[in-house]
Write an enzyme that holds these catalytic residues in place. Structure first.
Site, PDB file in Angstrom:
ATOM      1  N   LYS A  17      49.819  44.235  31.280  1.00  0.00           N
ATOM      2  CA  LYS A  17      48.779  44.233  32.320  1.00  0.00           C
ATOM      3  C   LYS A  17      49.096  45.235  33.427  1.00  0.00           C
ATOM      4  CE  LYS A  17      47.726  39.288  31.881  1.00  0.00           C
ATOM      5  NZ  LYS A  17      46.489  39.009  31.181  1.00  0.00           N
ATOM      6  N   HIS A  28      42.924  28.099  33.480  1.00  0.00           N
ATOM      7  CA  HIS A  28      42.683  29.524  33.210  1.00  0.00           C
ATOM      8  C   HIS A  28      42.371  29.795  31.743  1.00  0.00           C
ATOM      9  CE1 HIS A  28      43.925  30.244  37.254  1.00  0.00           C
ATOM     10  NE2 HIS A  28      45.160  29.876  37.031  1.00  0.00           N
ATOM     11  N   ARG A  32      41.555  42.789  20.286  1.00  0.00           N
ATOM     12  CA  ARG A  32      41.396  41.945  19.089  1.00  0.00           C
ATOM     13  C   ARG A  32      40.040  41.265  19.126  1.00  0.00           C
ATOM     14  NH1 ARG A  32      41.537  37.171  21.781  1.00  0.00           N
ATOM     15  NH2 ARG A  32      42.907  37.080  23.578  1.00  0.00           N
TER      16      ARG A  32
HETATM   17  P1  ADP Z   1      45.415  35.797  30.437  1.00  0.00           P
HETATM   18  O1  ADP Z   1      45.679  37.117  29.775  1.00  0.00           O
HETATM   19  O2  ADP Z   1      46.642  34.967  30.636  1.00  0.00           O
HETATM   20  O3  ADP Z   1      44.280  35.044  29.809  1.00  0.00           O
HETATM   21  P2  ADP Z   1      43.669  36.922  32.490  1.00  0.00           P
HETATM   22  O4  ADP Z   1      44.090  38.035  33.378  1.00  0.00           O
HETATM   23  O5  ADP Z   1      42.752  37.265  31.351  1.00  0.00           O
HETATM   24  O6  ADP Z   1      44.970  36.178  31.925  1.00  0.00           O
HETATM   25  O7  ADP Z   1      42.987  35.775  33.359  1.00  0.00           O
HETATM   26  C1  ADP Z   1      42.642  34.521  32.834  1.00  0.00           C
HETATM   27  C2  ADP Z   1      41.821  33.747  33.864  1.00  0.00           C
HETATM   28  O8  ADP Z   1      42.589  33.571  35.061  1.00  0.00           O
HETATM   29  C3  ADP Z   1      40.555  34.445  34.308  1.00  0.00           C
HETATM   30  O9  ADP Z   1      39.485  34.189  33.438  1.00  0.00           O
HETATM   31  C4  ADP Z   1      40.343  33.821  35.683  1.00  0.00           C
HETATM   32  O10 ADP Z   1      39.792  32.524  35.569  1.00  0.00           O
HETATM   33  C5  ADP Z   1      41.754  33.674  36.200  1.00  0.00           C
HETATM   34  N1  ADP Z   1      42.147  34.849  37.018  1.00  0.00           N
HETATM   35  C6  ADP Z   1      42.799  35.957  36.608  1.00  0.00           C
HETATM   36  N2  ADP Z   1      42.982  36.815  37.628  1.00  0.00           N
HETATM   37  C7  ADP Z   1      42.429  36.236  38.717  1.00  0.00           C
HETATM   38  C8  ADP Z   1      42.316  36.606  40.102  1.00  0.00           C
HETATM   39  N3  ADP Z   1      42.821  37.749  40.569  1.00  0.00           N
HETATM   40  N4  ADP Z   1      41.689  35.736  40.932  1.00  0.00           N
HETATM   41  C9  ADP Z   1      41.202  34.553  40.493  1.00  0.00           C
HETATM   42  N5  ADP Z   1      41.286  34.150  39.220  1.00  0.00           N
HETATM   43  C10 ADP Z   1      41.899  34.973  38.335  1.00  0.00           C
END
Ligand code: ADP
Length: 513
Positions: free
Chosen positions: A126, A246, A303
């Site tokens: 990331k 999440h 993916r």
């Molecule tokens: P992962 O790869 O672990 O799934 P992501 O970056 O895709 O992590 O984020 C998963 C979820 O976490 C998002 O859909 C959102 O709900 C929450 N999230 C991620 N970043 C933020 C942020 N900066 N502020 C608020 N919620 C966030």
């Protein structure tokens, strides 16, 4: 493909459960033989019954089996003559975003059905993905990435600059792991240590970074697709804001949060990102949308997504077929202007878990498990009545997808599906899904990533401010009781597969449509 030579003769589906079943179905429709993998716990699983052949892996833990790259690649070399695997579809989860596995497949002379290993590696990080987007001016959530071994003070200062609440995130993160919301400086250092520990144990990579915590955001992602000839398209968005911990629980398309102008702008940003990466295959560009309607890049998933079926429903396309065609070097057969979503689709993820115990996964035998059928309803599942749900794998039982001319009708169809899907033998989130569908805010399309937390109390039951229509749970219970006695007898019946080479064909029934 009838009458044509198949693009591949034999493809390995390096996965299990619902996604393996779903991929096997498309491969067989394309005239391609599917080889499955099975751990000891999955000897009789649905994906094994559907496959044309199965490679049995000793052991049960994911580490020993579905994640064991060396064993998988070694085992497929030993397949009998005529069954040599030419390509590998990794599905989602397990090895699907593992750059080393993609590279090892290529080195073994196999086509990996996914982007180049180098791209998988870059997007799996990331921090690197953020840097790449920042360099070209893609909107990012304000954040801070420390140097290796940054002083604790530097983190404190950075969080102060960003402004609390902040989110501690793992560079290698996935599935919400290694993520901590921090409301004040007092909690920051402990959260950083805990997130780093969790990331080290889950991903073998302890690097973490900080992001501004967007309050009450929505998660909106765009499906992209690219071929090996430089042609790329987007397949519109999916709204995935109904989440717990999440992780997504309900998804829909189109997103109720976007108007046409914003949709077009985000789609163009997603395509811009795809072009930047010279993206091939299916991928997802995830964004987070704040309450003011500003959007920020979150990550790229290289993916197939769990929720791809809602996109397939509104576009009447088969994403796995496209992935296979792209892997075989075919050009994408459509232009952006040809891609027009029709109607509305919703997906509910049915989990074996107890919402009243903090969504604790449950295990047991599915003594009753009767997916309903109706036009416009698709249920993808790796389970059948009588199957055991174990601690070893993901607790998702089924993806329930409805498609209808509009959102209202898609919701009504989903309510019907949920109340006609008897599941007994373990705890599920079925009633919670029903309650969400009936919630006025969900019905109005007015929700965000904390919706479940805010509208349903810590026990996962409804907030007293909202009382559900009592008819649905009652219906469900009577349904279940009616079918229980018959299905207990059925549960004793187990399919035995004597030889892996005899398991194909006969089990291609009960297909989810
Ligand atoms: P992962 O790869 O672990 O799934 P992501 O970056 O895709 O992590 O984020 C998963 C979820 O976490 C998002 O859909 C959102 O709900 C929450 N999230 C991620 N970043 C933020 C942020 N900066 N502020 C608020 N919620 C966030």
């Amino acid at each position: 493909m009838t009458g044509h030579k198949p693009l591949f003769r034999t493809v390995l589906v390096a996965n299990r459960g619902a996604v393996a079943v779903r991929i096997i179905q498309t491969l067989q429709e394309m005239g391609i033989r599917a080889v499955a993998l099975a751990s000891e716990a999955d000897r009789f699983a649905k994906h094994v019954q559907w496959a044309d052949a199965t490679v049995y892996l000793p052991g049960t833990s994911p580490k020993d089996t579905y994640l064991n790259q060396a064993l998988i690649l070694e085992s497929i070399k030993r397949l009998p003559r005529g069954w040599q695997v030419e390509a590998v579809h990794p599905g989602y989860g397990f090895l699907s975003e593992n750059a080393a596995f993609a590279a090892a497949c290529q080195q073994a002379g196999l086509t990996f059905i996914g982007p180049e290993p180098e791209l998988i590696g870059r997007m799996g990080d990331k921090v690197e993905a953020r840097a790449m987007m920042e360099a070209v001016g893609i909107p990012l959530v304000p954040g801070w990435v420390g140097e290796a071994g940054s002083e604790e003070n530097a983190y404190l200062q950075a969080a102060e600059t960003i402004g609390y609440p902040v989110l501690v995130k793992a560079a290698a993160g996935g599935g919400g792991k290694g993520m901590r919301r921090v409301a004040s400086p007092e909690e920051l250092l402990e959260a950083i240590r805990a997130a780093a520990r969790e990331a080290q144990s889950a991903f073998g990579d302890a690097r973490i970074f900080l992001e501004k915590y967007i309050t009450r955001p929505r998660h909106v992602e765009f499906q992209i697709l690219g071929d090996q000839h430089g042609h790329r398209v987007h397949w519109y968005e999916r709204e995935c804001s109904v989440q717990r911990r999440h992780q997504k629980v309900i998804e829909e398309t189109p997103s109720p949060a976007l108007n046409n102008a914003l949709r077009e702008e985000m789609a163009q940003t997603a395509l811009h990102i795809a072009d930047l990466m010279q993206y091939t295959h299916a991928g997802t560009i995830e964004f987070i949308l704040d309450e003011q309607g500003r959007y920020y890049f979150l990550e790229v998933n290289t993916r197939l997504q769990v929720e791809h079926a809602i996109t397939e429903a509104t576009l009447q396309q088969d994403l796995v077929r496209c992935q296979v065609e792209v892997a075989a070097g075919l050009p994408l057969p459509f232009k952006q202007a040809d891609i027009k979503p029709i109607g509305h689709a919703i997906e509910c993820r049915l989990y074996a878990e107890d919402p009243s115990q903090g969504y604790l996964p449950d295990t047991g035998t599915l003594t009753v498990y009767r997916p309903p059928h109706m036009p416009g309803l698709r249920i993808d599942s790796g389970f059948q009545e009588g199957d055991a749900v174990t601690v070893h794998y993901d607790a998702m039982l089924a993806k329930i997808v409805t498609h209808a001319p509009d959102r209202q009708a898609a919701m009504a169809k989903m309510q019907w599906a949920l109340s006609h899907f008897p599941v007994l033998g373990l705890k599920t989130n079925l009633s919670l899904l029903q309650a969400v569908l009936l919630h006025p805010d969900f019905q109005a399309g007015r929700y965000h990533t904390h919706f479940l937390e805010e509208c349903f109390n810590a026990q996962g039951t409804q907030n007293p401010a909202f009382s559900a229509d009592p008819r649905l749970p009652a219906l469900l219970v009577s349904d279940m009781l009616a079918s229980q006695s018959a299905s207990l007898a059925l549960a004793a019946h187990h399919v035995t597969v004597d030889s892996p080479w005899e398991s194909g064909g006969a089990w291609r029934m009960g297909v989810s449509v």
